[in-house]
Design a protein around this motif. Structure first.
Motif, PDB file in Angstrom:
ATOM      1  N   HIS A 107      47.626  35.627  49.981  1.00 50.54           N
ATOM      2  CA  HIS A 107      47.348  35.244  48.598  1.00 50.54           C
ATOM      3  C   HIS A 107      46.989  33.757  48.620  1.00 50.54           C
ATOM      4  N   CYS A 137      46.133  33.519  41.342  1.00 49.80           N
ATOM      5  CA  CYS A 137      45.973  33.820  42.765  1.00 49.80           C
ATOM      6  C   CYS A 137      44.489  33.680  43.078  1.00 49.80           C
ATOM      7  N   GLU A 161      42.945  34.251  46.151  1.00 48.79           N
ATOM      8  CA  GLU A 161      42.477  34.932  47.354  1.00 48.79           C
ATOM      9  C   GLU A 161      42.546  36.429  47.073  1.00 48.79           C
ATOM     10  N   PHE A 162      41.465  37.139  47.319  1.00 48.55           N
ATOM     11  CA  PHE A 162      41.467  38.581  47.011  1.00 48.55           C
ATOM     12  C   PHE A 162      42.587  39.261  47.780  1.00 48.55           C
ATOM     13  N   CYS A 163      43.489  39.942  47.046  1.00 45.50           N
ATOM     14  CA  CYS A 163      44.679  40.490  47.684  1.00 45.50           C
ATOM     15  C   CYS A 163      44.901  41.952  47.323  1.00 45.50           C
ATOM     16  N   HIS A 186      44.271  41.880  42.079  1.00 46.21           N
ATOM     17  CA  HIS A 186      44.170  40.433  42.358  1.00 46.21           C
ATOM     18  C   HIS A 186      43.803  39.622  41.100  1.00 46.21           C
ATOM     19  N   MET A 193      46.758  38.700  38.829  1.00 43.10           N
ATOM     20  CA  MET A 193      47.874  37.999  39.456  1.00 43.10           C
ATOM     21  C   MET A 193      47.772  36.524  39.078  1.00 43.10           C
TER      22      MET A 193
HETATM   23 CU1  CUA Z   1      47.353  37.679  45.141  1.00 45.26          CU
HETATM   24 CU2  CUA Z   1      45.031  37.626  44.868  1.00 45.26          CU
END
Ligand code: CUA
Length: 309
Positions: free
Chosen positions: A142, A177, A179-181, A185, A188
């Motif tokens: 993340h 967040c 960063e693609f998670c 995502h 988040m």
């Molecule tokens: Cu956690 Cu994107």
């Protein structure tokens, strides 16, 4: 329901309210101006070279091809390295806060080596005091970013990255967040509440205590539903149900400004909707839908949670 943009604070690095964000902003202005000058210089050299193309001179190549770009890149490298070092340096006097990213929420522990106050999805910071964030990830990569307050830092499973932030303005800001998670995502996010130092100390002391006892019988019924449904397997309410760490701590859940990691306004209605249909509101969330609850049970448990302040 309201969209997040209507109800939460600034999420713009163009209006810095923290030391890290201010240095990123200054750096951006300096780079834009600097590269503007380089661009004009290059265009002038190209025009010069075009006019004198029959008899080229080597100093043009040296100047336009090597000296100007090298100088510009070295200046940018120095500026951004200094900014990064300042952001990641641990401060001896800083308050330490552990932030752990999960799919798709944030676990937050203040002063982990001292009183250790646990909360989730809302980061409270003291104005003007450095805070060293120790960034962890529980599952996938993340990234922590509060554009108004500081630079961005990845959160990587198995390692701890540190980011020292200093908020310079009291108020409400929004983090995301970065960063693609996974599926949720974009859902988040989190809230950042910056309090004046005395208010922050009061908040921290108050937050260290157990959950308040429900004063009304309907709230007691809600606490019973919480117990019967096994919510405590994942969620902790200090003084009521301890040890559940798979999901967000709920000791002060009703005090948060938002629900679902910075997505919806916090109130009994959104809480009831969330409990019944969390998987529809946040695809990929670990919590199952509790849509088998009866109307009265759902009303009671959401009233109880909303009362936890
Ligand atoms: Cu956690 Cu994107």
């Amino acid at each position: 329901m309201d969209s997040a943009l209507d109800i939460f604070g600034s999420q713009s690095w163009l209006r810095p309210a923290g030391i890290g964000a201010a240095s990123a902003y200054d750096l951006t202005l300096a780079m834009t101006a600097g590269f503007g000058v380089v661009f004009v210089l290059m265009m002038a050299l190209i025009a010069l070279a075009w006019r004198a193309r029959a008899a080229p001179r080597t100093w043009w190549i040296w100047t336009g091809g090597i000296i100007v770009p090298m100088t510009a890149i070295l200046l940018v490298l120095t500026g951004s390295t200094l900014a990064l070092v300042a952001m990641t340096r641990a401060d001896e006097n800083a308050l330490v806060v552990d932030v752990t990213a999960h799919q798709y929420w944030w676990d937050i522990v203040y002063d982990p080596d001292g009183m250790a106050v646990r909360d989730a999805n809302e980061l409270v910071l003291p104005e003007g005091r450095p805070v060293t964030l120790r960034l962890h990830a529980a599952d996938v990569i993340h990234s922590f970013w509060v554009p108004s307050i500081s630079g961005k830092m990845d959160m990587i499973p198995g390692r701890v990255n540190t980011l020292t932030v200093t908020a310079t303005e009291a108020g409400r800001f929004r983090g995301q967040c970065a960063e693609f998670c996974g599926l949720s995502h974009p859902r988040m996010a989190f809230e950042v509440l910056v309090l004046e130092p005395a208010a922050f100390d009061d908040w921290l002391t108050d937050s260290a205590g157990p959950a308040r006892d429900p004063a009304r019988t309907d709230l007691v019924a809600g606490r019973d539903v919480f117990a019967q449904q096994g919510c405590a397997a994942c969620h902790e309410i200090r003084g009521v149900a301890e040890g559940g760490r798979l999901g967000p701590d709920l000791t002060r859940v009703g005090a948060r400004g938002s629900l679902g990691a910075g997505m919806w306004r916090m109130n009994q209605g959104t809480l009831a909707g969330w409990i019944a249909s969390v998987r529809d509101m946040k695809p990929g969330a670990q919590m199952p839908n509790f849509n088998h609850l009866s109307g009265p049970d759902l009303r009671a448990v959401s009233a109880y949670l909303a009362s936890l302040k």
